[in-house]
Motif scaffolding. Structure first.
Motif, PDB file in Angstrom:
ATOM      1  N   MET A  98      -7.617  -0.999  -5.652  1.00 31.86           N
ATOM      2  CA  MET A  98      -8.037   0.236  -5.000  1.00 31.86           C
ATOM      3  C   MET A  98      -8.592  -0.043  -3.610  1.00 31.86           C
ATOM      4  O   MET A  98      -8.324   0.693  -2.647  1.00 31.86           O
ATOM      5  N   GLN A  99      -9.346  -1.093  -3.479  1.00 30.91           N
ATOM      6  CA  GLN A  99      -9.940  -1.465  -2.198  1.00 30.91           C
ATOM      7  C   GLN A  99      -8.857  -1.725  -1.150  1.00 30.91           C
ATOM      8  O   GLN A  99      -9.002  -1.365   0.020  1.00 30.91           O
ATOM      9  N   ARG A 100      -7.761  -2.352  -1.589  1.00 29.92           N
ATOM     10  CA  ARG A 100      -6.665  -2.667  -0.672  1.00 29.92           C
ATOM     11  C   ARG A 100      -5.729  -1.494  -0.443  1.00 29.92           C
ATOM     12  O   ARG A 100      -4.837  -1.553   0.387  1.00 29.92           O
ATOM     13  N   GLY A 101      -5.883  -0.418  -1.205  1.00 31.44           N
ATOM     14  CA  GLY A 101      -5.005   0.726  -1.050  1.00 31.44           C
ATOM     15  C   GLY A 101      -3.747   0.664  -1.883  1.00 31.44           C
ATOM     16  O   GLY A 101      -2.853   1.498  -1.736  1.00 31.44           O
TER      17      GLY A 101
ATOM     18  N   GLY B 155     -14.249  -0.165   1.757  1.00 31.35           N
ATOM     19  CA  GLY B 155     -12.968   0.290   1.255  1.00 31.35           C
ATOM     20  C   GLY B 155     -12.968   1.122  -0.004  1.00 31.35           C
ATOM     21  O   GLY B 155     -11.921   1.640  -0.397  1.00 31.35           O
ATOM     22  N   VAL B 156     -14.121   1.283  -0.672  1.00 31.87           N
ATOM     23  CA  VAL B 156     -14.162   2.037  -1.932  1.00 31.87           C
ATOM     24  C   VAL B 156     -15.275   3.083  -1.886  1.00 31.87           C
ATOM     25  O   VAL B 156     -16.394   2.792  -1.441  1.00 31.87           O
TER      26      VAL B 156
ATOM     27  N   ARG C 232      -8.371   6.847   1.843  1.00 33.29           N
ATOM     28  CA  ARG C 232      -7.649   7.970   1.256  1.00 33.29           C
ATOM     29  C   ARG C 232      -8.573   9.163   1.041  1.00 33.29           C
ATOM     30  O   ARG C 232      -8.188  10.316   1.243  1.00 33.29           O
TER      31      ARG C 232
ATOM     32  N   ALA D 247       0.839  -1.187   0.000  1.00 33.80           N
ATOM     33  CA  ALA D 247       0.000   0.000   0.000  1.00 33.80           C
ATOM     34  C   ALA D 247       0.881   1.246   0.000  1.00 33.80           C
ATOM     35  O   ALA D 247       2.022   1.213   0.454  1.00 33.80           O
TER      36      ALA D 247
ATOM     37  N   ASN E  34     -10.131   5.001  -3.066  1.00 36.28           N
ATOM     38  CA  ASN E  34     -10.009   4.245  -1.826  1.00 36.28           C
ATOM     39  C   ASN E  34     -10.672   5.065  -0.727  1.00 36.28           C
ATOM     40  O   ASN E  34     -10.395   6.264  -0.584  1.00 36.28           O
ATOM     41  N   GLU E  35     -11.565   4.452   0.014  1.00 38.39           N
ATOM     42  CA  GLU E  35     -12.392   5.194   0.968  1.00 38.39           C
ATOM     43  C   GLU E  35     -11.560   5.874   2.051  1.00 38.39           C
ATOM     44  O   GLU E  35     -11.819   7.022   2.422  1.00 38.39           O
TER      45      GLU E  35
ATOM     46  N   ASP F 198      -4.835   4.600  -5.315  1.00 38.57           N
ATOM     47  CA  ASP F 198      -5.729   5.467  -4.547  1.00 38.57           C
ATOM     48  C   ASP F 198      -7.037   5.795  -5.240  1.00 38.57           C
ATOM     49  O   ASP F 198      -8.040   6.054  -4.585  1.00 38.57           O
TER      50      ASP F 198
END
Length: 351
Positions: free
Chosen positions: A88-91, A148-149, A255, A26, A252-253, A94
């Motif tokens: 994106m979900q995992r970071g 996460g998104v 971020r 990440a 990414n939520e 972004d």
């Protein structure tokens, strides 16, 4: 700008094949007082991205005045397009610009991203549906259920036409044609004998030259000329299966939530700028290149024959609506919207 190999090395991987998007490191949290750094990957290759996103990202970086910088990456440059959502979900990255369908977003409404058959007639239909007919609220509801998104905004791109080596003048000419297209559009087109093919975006031109593909149903004529596909195809079918591609921005939520409000507002303004630019760029390009372009010959399927495709699309809509209550709500809105446009008449609908 780093390439994919450099990116993977920085993430601690020695080779590109060492791991998929799920194992990439990440991004590091920025130090206090230093600019916030984002990596954003678009679905578009480098030539197309110069129009569909780069001007807005350049404007954001300038207006952010050193507080934030977004690094823009093109199709498959860091992560394969089909893995963008999970990355994106995992970071790992972004933010993303793409359609829900292509990035395999794990929400029921993802089938409406990209080219949902005959959902729109013109590019203005997409922002009208999202901002004034309730699709925005439904998309927010769907993505709120995914950890996460953050879904941010939807807009319109170009219509979906066929660019082919051989002329298409009837539905029978489509049978057996190997065509690069979007997932849901491909499922629909199989009803007419089309063989959908999935390939990395950057491989399409070569696949047309080698005969791996017979055609492309991924864009309008503006993109055909912009990205080089007009150089490897001979014919452009004026009938389309959708008046506009529906694409979105995602982040990414975590971020997104870390951003101060003024940078969120700036990013929202730049997304709107991107949406607006595409409206006039595609609208002008589609007409200009049909009338002045010299690389592709125009062909058409007769209206009465093409009407059977539109009728089949409504059956397809009902099948999608049956998959979830939320999908049923979207289809209901699409039907009501298109009925209203037809009733309103010109210039909203002709014929």
């Amino acid at each position: 700008m780093t390439n994919r190999r450099d990116f993977l090395k920085k993430a601690g991987l020695t080779t590109v094949a060492a791991a998929g998007a799920s194992t990439l490191a990440a991004p590091a949290v920025h130090a206090a007082g230093r600019p916030i750094k984002w990596r954003l990957q678009t679905y578009a290759g480098a030539a197309l991205a110069q129009h569909v996103i780069k001007p807005s990202i350049d404007a954001f970086n300038k207006a952010a005045n050193g507080e934030m910088e977004i690094e823009l990456y093109y199709a498959d440059q860091l992560v394969p397009t089909g893995e963008l959502f999970r990355a994106m979900q995992r970071g790992t990255i972004d933010a993303v610009q793409s359609d829900d369908d292509s990035i395999a977003a794990p929400v029921d409404v993802s089938v409406f991203g990209g080219y949902f058959p005959f959902a729109s007639r013109y590019s203005l239909d997409v922002p009208a549906l999202f901002n004034h007919w309730g699709l925005k609220e439904i998309w927010e509801e769907a993505y709120d259920e995914v950890e996460g998104v953050k879904w941010l905004s939807a807009g319109a791109w170009d219509p979906c036409h066929f660019a082919t080596k051989d002329p298409i003048r009837s539905l029978t000419d489509l049978k057996g044609k190997r065509v690069f297209t979007f997932p849901t559009a491909g499922k629909f087109l199989t009803r007419f004998g089309v063989v959908p093919v999935t390939l990395p975006w950057e491989d399409i031109e070569v696949a047309m030259q080698t005969g791996e593909l017979d055609g492309i149903a991924w864009s309008g004529i503006t993109e055909d000329y912009t990205v080089g596909w007009a150089d490897v195809t001979n014919y452009f079918l004026t009938n389309n299966i959708s008046g506009a591609w529906a694409g979105s921005y995602f982040a990414n939520e975590e971020r997104w939530n870390e951003l101060p409000d003024h940078l969120k507002t700036l990013f929202n303004l730049c997304m709107d700028s991107s949406h607006y630019y595409r409206q006039h760029w595609y609208w002008a390009g589609e007409a200009k290149l049909r009338t002045q372009g010299e690389k592709m010959e125009l062909t058409s399927i007769p209206d009465e024959e093409w009407a059977t495709v539109e009728t089949e699309a409504l059956k397809f809509w009902d099948e999608i609506a049956a998959k979830s209550e939320r999908n049923a709500r979207v289809v209901k809105i699409l039907k009501e919207y298109n009925a209203a446009m037809a009733k309103a008449g010109r210039p909203y609908r002709y014929g």
